[in-house]
Design a protein around this motif. Structure first.
Motif, PDB file in Angstrom:
ATOM      1  N   GLY A  84       1.152  -1.246   0.036  1.00 42.32           N
ATOM      2  CA  GLY A  84      -0.142   0.061  -0.116  1.00 42.32           C
ATOM      3  C   GLY A  84       0.823   1.235   0.020  1.00 42.32           C
ATOM      4  O   GLY A  84       1.984   1.202   0.618  1.00 42.32           O
ATOM      5  N   SER A  85       0.379   2.290  -0.488  1.00 41.98           N
ATOM      6  CA  SER A  85       1.157   3.824  -0.500  1.00 41.98           C
ATOM      7  C   SER A  85       0.013   4.828  -0.422  1.00 41.98           C
ATOM      8  O   SER A  85      -1.109   4.698  -0.806  1.00 41.98           O
ATOM      9  N   ILE A  86       0.625   5.683   0.291  1.00 41.18           N
ATOM     10  CA  ILE A  86      -0.221   7.190   0.308  1.00 41.18           C
ATOM     11  C   ILE A  86       0.710   8.173  -0.096  1.00 41.18           C
ATOM     12  O   ILE A  86       1.865   8.198  -0.020  1.00 41.18           O
ATOM     13  N   PHE A  87       0.294   9.280  -0.468  1.00 43.06           N
ATOM     14  CA  PHE A  87       0.868  10.498  -0.944  1.00 43.06           C
ATOM     15  C   PHE A  87       0.098  11.684  -0.675  1.00 43.06           C
ATOM     16  O   PHE A  87      -1.170  11.709  -0.884  1.00 43.06           O
ATOM     17  N   ALA A  88       1.028  12.772  -0.595  1.00 46.05           N
ATOM     18  CA  ALA A  88       0.400  14.225  -0.819  1.00 46.05           C
ATOM     19  C   ALA A  88       1.494  15.240  -1.793  1.00 46.05           C
ATOM     20  O   ALA A  88       2.732  14.900  -1.622  1.00 46.05           O
ATOM     21  N   ALA A  89       1.154  15.791  -2.362  1.00 44.22           N
ATOM     22  CA  ALA A  89       1.716  16.759  -3.318  1.00 44.22           C
ATOM     23  C   ALA A  89       1.248  18.114  -3.594  1.00 44.22           C
ATOM     24  O   ALA A  89      -0.060  18.575  -3.354  1.00 44.22           O
ATOM     25  N   TYR A  90       2.222  18.977  -3.897  1.00 45.61           N
ATOM     26  CA  TYR A  90       1.915  20.412  -4.064  1.00 45.61           C
ATOM     27  C   TYR A  90       2.244  20.814  -5.469  1.00 45.61           C
ATOM     28  O   TYR A  90       3.707  20.526  -5.698  1.00 45.61           O
ATOM     29  N   ASP A 110      -1.909  27.573  -7.817  1.00 45.76           N
ATOM     30  CA  ASP A 110      -1.313  26.344  -7.430  1.00 45.76           C
ATOM     31  C   ASP A 110      -2.186  25.198  -7.117  1.00 45.76           C
ATOM     32  O   ASP A 110      -3.719  25.476  -6.803  1.00 45.76           O
ATOM     33  N   GLN A 111      -1.674  23.896  -6.864  1.00 42.32           N
ATOM     34  CA  GLN A 111      -2.755  22.935  -6.678  1.00 42.32           C
ATOM     35  C   GLN A 111      -2.035  21.868  -5.704  1.00 42.32           C
ATOM     36  O   GLN A 111      -0.932  21.659  -5.526  1.00 42.32           O
ATOM     37  N   ILE A 112      -3.010  21.170  -5.083  1.00 39.01           N
ATOM     38  CA  ILE A 112      -2.658  20.031  -4.010  1.00 39.01           C
ATOM     39  C   ILE A 112      -3.516  18.924  -4.526  1.00 39.01           C
ATOM     40  O   ILE A 112      -4.557  18.755  -4.988  1.00 39.01           O
ATOM     41  N   ALA A 113      -2.475  17.838  -4.466  1.00 44.12           N
ATOM     42  CA  ALA A 113      -3.054  16.324  -4.706  1.00 44.12           C
ATOM     43  C   ALA A 113      -2.735  15.457  -3.931  1.00 44.12           C
ATOM     44  O   ALA A 113      -1.751  15.487  -3.116  1.00 44.12           O
ATOM     45  N   ILE A 114      -3.748  14.725  -3.622  1.00 45.06           N
ATOM     46  CA  ILE A 114      -3.639  13.379  -2.590  1.00 45.06           C
ATOM     47  C   ILE A 114      -3.775  12.055  -3.207  1.00 45.06           C
ATOM     48  O   ILE A 114      -4.616  12.018  -4.279  1.00 45.06           O
ATOM     49  N   GLY A 115      -3.442  10.904  -2.602  1.00 47.69           N
ATOM     50  CA  GLY A 115      -3.723   9.966  -3.193  1.00 47.69           C
ATOM     51  C   GLY A 115      -3.224   8.407  -2.333  1.00 47.69           C
ATOM     52  O   GLY A 115      -2.609   8.592  -1.535  1.00 47.69           O
ATOM     53  N   ALA A 116      -3.748   7.431  -2.870  1.00 44.87           N
ATOM     54  CA  ALA A 116      -3.469   6.277  -2.129  1.00 44.87           C
ATOM     55  C   ALA A 116      -3.618   4.971  -3.164  1.00 44.87           C
ATOM     56  O   ALA A 116      -4.224   5.036  -4.079  1.00 44.87           O
ATOM     57  N   GLU A 117      -2.829   4.004  -2.916  1.00 40.13           N
ATOM     58  CA  GLU A 117      -2.772   2.799  -3.646  1.00 40.13           C
ATOM     59  C   GLU A 117      -2.774   1.501  -2.938  1.00 40.13           C
ATOM     60  O   GLU A 117      -1.939   1.593  -1.956  1.00 40.13           O
ATOM     61  N   ALA A 137      -1.741 -15.653  -7.489  1.00 37.75           N
ATOM     62  CA  ALA A 137      -0.883 -16.683  -7.900  1.00 37.75           C
ATOM     63  C   ALA A 137       0.387 -16.822  -8.306  1.00 37.75           C
ATOM     64  O   ALA A 137       0.950 -17.314  -9.331  1.00 37.75           O
ATOM     65  N   ASP A 138       0.974 -15.810  -7.768  1.00 40.73           N
ATOM     66  CA  ASP A 138       2.484 -15.211  -7.993  1.00 40.73           C
ATOM     67  C   ASP A 138       2.838 -15.040  -9.520  1.00 40.73           C
ATOM     68  O   ASP A 138       3.715 -15.220  -9.744  1.00 40.73           O
ATOM     69  N   LEU A 139       1.806 -14.423 -10.172  1.00 38.05           N
ATOM     70  CA  LEU A 139       1.855 -14.303 -11.525  1.00 38.05           C
ATOM     71  C   LEU A 139       1.362 -12.634 -11.827  1.00 38.05           C
ATOM     72  O   LEU A 139       1.887 -11.933 -12.396  1.00 38.05           O
ATOM     73  N   VAL A 140       0.096 -12.522 -11.565  1.00 37.79           N
ATOM     74  CA  VAL A 140      -0.732 -11.232 -11.851  1.00 37.79           C
ATOM     75  C   VAL A 140      -0.957 -10.214 -10.812  1.00 37.79           C
ATOM     76  O   VAL A 140      -1.194 -10.666  -9.546  1.00 37.79           O
ATOM     77  N   TRP A 141      -0.251  -8.946 -11.060  1.00 39.58           N
ATOM     78  CA  TRP A 141      -0.431  -7.859 -10.072  1.00 39.58           C
ATOM     79  C   TRP A 141      -1.579  -7.296 -10.445  1.00 39.58           C
ATOM     80  O   TRP A 141      -1.817  -6.804 -11.578  1.00 39.58           O
ATOM     81  N   VAL A 142      -2.335  -6.862  -9.369  1.00 29.24           N
ATOM     82  CA  VAL A 142      -3.517  -6.085  -9.463  1.00 29.24           C
ATOM     83  C   VAL A 142      -3.523  -4.803  -8.483  1.00 29.24           C
ATOM     84  O   VAL A 142      -2.910  -4.887  -7.710  1.00 29.24           O
ATOM     85  N   ASN A 143      -3.966  -3.597  -8.994  1.00 24.98           N
ATOM     86  CA  ASN A 143      -4.090  -2.562  -8.039  1.00 24.98           C
ATOM     87  C   ASN A 143      -5.113  -1.682  -8.288  1.00 24.98           C
ATOM     88  O   ASN A 143      -6.056  -1.865  -9.405  1.00 24.98           O
ATOM     89  N   ALA A 144      -5.422  -1.003  -7.134  1.00 23.13           N
ATOM     90  CA  ALA A 144      -6.585   0.092  -7.204  1.00 23.13           C
ATOM     91  C   ALA A 144      -5.811   1.275  -6.554  1.00 23.13           C
ATOM     92  O   ALA A 144      -5.231   1.300  -5.629  1.00 23.13           O
ATOM     93  N   ARG A 145      -6.150   2.485  -7.253  1.00 14.38           N
ATOM     94  CA  ARG A 145      -5.886   3.913  -7.162  1.00 14.38           C
ATOM     95  C   ARG A 145      -6.864   4.851  -6.801  1.00 14.38           C
ATOM     96  O   ARG A 145      -8.065   4.712  -7.533  1.00 14.38           O
ATOM     97  N   LEU A 146      -6.802   5.651  -5.900  1.00 12.28           N
ATOM     98  CA  LEU A 146      -7.699   6.917  -5.404  1.00 12.28           C
ATOM     99  C   LEU A 146      -6.682   8.197  -5.578  1.00 12.28           C
ATOM    100  O   LEU A 146      -5.892   8.217  -4.733  1.00 12.28           O
ATOM    101  N   THR A 195     -12.096  13.952  -8.377  1.00 19.35           N
ATOM    102  CA  THR A 195     -11.531  12.618  -7.708  1.00 19.35           C
ATOM    103  C   THR A 195     -11.582  11.784  -8.698  1.00 19.35           C
ATOM    104  O   THR A 195     -12.559  11.467  -9.435  1.00 19.35           O
ATOM    105  N   SER A 196     -10.553  10.809  -8.889  1.00 16.84           N
ATOM    106  CA  SER A 196     -10.422   9.908  -9.816  1.00 16.84           C
ATOM    107  C   SER A 196     -10.057   8.630  -9.139  1.00 16.84           C
ATOM    108  O   SER A 196      -9.518   8.476  -8.222  1.00 16.84           O
ATOM    109  N   PHE A 197     -10.723   7.420  -9.653  1.00 14.39           N
ATOM    110  CA  PHE A 197     -10.203   5.996  -9.187  1.00 14.39           C
ATOM    111  C   PHE A 197      -9.854   5.192 -10.331  1.00 14.39           C
ATOM    112  O   PHE A 197     -10.295   5.360 -11.382  1.00 14.39           O
ATOM    113  N   SER A 198      -9.129   4.151 -10.310  1.00 21.82           N
ATOM    114  CA  SER A 198      -8.394   3.432 -11.418  1.00 21.82           C
ATOM    115  C   SER A 198      -8.006   2.124 -10.807  1.00 21.82           C
ATOM    116  O   SER A 198      -7.819   1.820  -9.592  1.00 21.82           O
ATOM    117  N   PHE A 199      -8.244   1.038 -11.717  1.00 22.50           N
ATOM    118  CA  PHE A 199      -7.932  -0.147 -11.318  1.00 22.50           C
ATOM    119  C   PHE A 199      -7.072  -0.635 -12.425  1.00 22.50           C
ATOM    120  O   PHE A 199      -7.366  -0.507 -13.915  1.00 22.50           O
TER     121      PHE A 199
END
Length: 295
Positions: A180-186, A199-206, A212-221, A245-249
């Motif tokens: 897992g990861s989290i971030f904040a950016a300016y 100026d802009q502020i961005a935040i996010g998490a993943e 099965a030791d093969l396919v990586w899947v992720n979700a982001r906000l 606000t965006s979300f991705s898979f």
């Protein structure tokens, strides 16, 4: 929802309704990890986006002529030392157009990120500084296919120099392929053609998991907010006053030795920051990446 007559709409009106998100189509991955010395990650991807749903500065939804954007993007990371990584993100070519205009294309702006590990062993924590260098085409006019005397600026670069500063932290479970990861950016923005931007502020998490030791899947906000309240349409095409606000898979699977195939889906919502000054629709991307192991 307000319906705009697609047959009678003028390109000058479309200009006031256009947000060309030169970076929004790319959901930047931010983590607390840096690459090991000599380690590399290099990806080439294709992204496609099409929408007739535009959210104004006031958050009102308008239906306009269909706007489409496709991009071929290079992304790379290289570990200079155990604690210092250089990252590059460059749209090699971006195609923009409305259904009532020709399609124009050009090189995008270069984002160079310099990332340093503050903590590495127990709780990965990093800080990075990423200038965006305006090497893309800031003025790229597309002619109307309806009226020969009309044209609209659909740039592949925003023309301004800006700098992102990001603080990110990550974790990985010791006995399971989960992270897992989290971030904040300016984002410190400057100006283009004597027009200053907020100026802009961005935040996010993943989060990510390996199946099965093969396919990586992720979700982001991810979420983006403007520091200043932008009330006047100064230069919409540069994204001033944009919020979302965006979300991705995503998923990736190895295809040959150190090469892997990745796919990603991204869309927008309003549950952190409401959509403002943005075209909203799903973005699909597919890419191939190569991971270089350290010597």
């Amino acid at each position: 929802m307000q319906r705009i007559n697609k047959q009678r709409i003028q390109l000058k009106v479309l200009f006031l309704g256009l947000f060309l998100s030169l970076s929004a189509l790319t959901s930047f991955a931010q983590s607390g990890w840096t690459k090991a010395k000599g380690e590399g990650f290099y990806q080439l991807s294709f992204q496609t986006f099409s929408s007739d749903n535009y959210y104004t500065l006031a958050g009102e939804l308008l239906e306009t002529n269909q706007f489409s954007q496709q991009s071929v993007v290079f992304y790379g990371e290289y570990g200079v030392t155990e604690k210092f990584t250089i990252i590059a993100n460059l749209p090699l070519q971006t195609w923009n157009g409305f259904e009532t205009t020709e399609t124009v294309n050009g090189l995008g702006d270069l984002r160079l990120e310099f990332k340093h590990a503050l903590l590495k062993k127990y709780l990965p924590l990093s800080i990075s500084v990423a200038p965006e260098i305006p090497i893309g085409r800031a003025n790229n006019f597309a002619k109307s296919t309806v009226n020969d005397f009309d044209e609209i600026n659909l740039p592949s670069g925003d023309g301004e120099f800006n700098v992102w500063t990001t603080l990110a932290s990550s974790f990985a479970l010791p006995n399971a392929p989960f992270y897992g990861s989290i971030f904040a950016a300016y984002n410190f923005r400057t100006e283009y053609d004597d027009v200053s931007f907020s100026d802009q502020i961005a935040i996010g998490a993943e989060i990510g998991y390996q199946i099965a030791d093969l396919v990586w899947v992720n979700a982001r906000l991810n979420a983006l907010n403007s520091v200043d309240e932008v009330l006047v349409a100064t230069d919409f095409v540069r994204g001033d006053g944009t919020e979302y606000t965006s979300f991705s898979f995503g998923a990736s699977v190895p295809v040959y030795k150190d090469f892997s195939l990745s796919v990603n889906y991204r869309n927008y919502a309003d549950f952190i920051y409401s959509r403002r000054n943005i075209y909203s629709a799903p973005t699909w991307s597919v890419g191939i990446y190569y991971q270089r192991k350290p010597n």
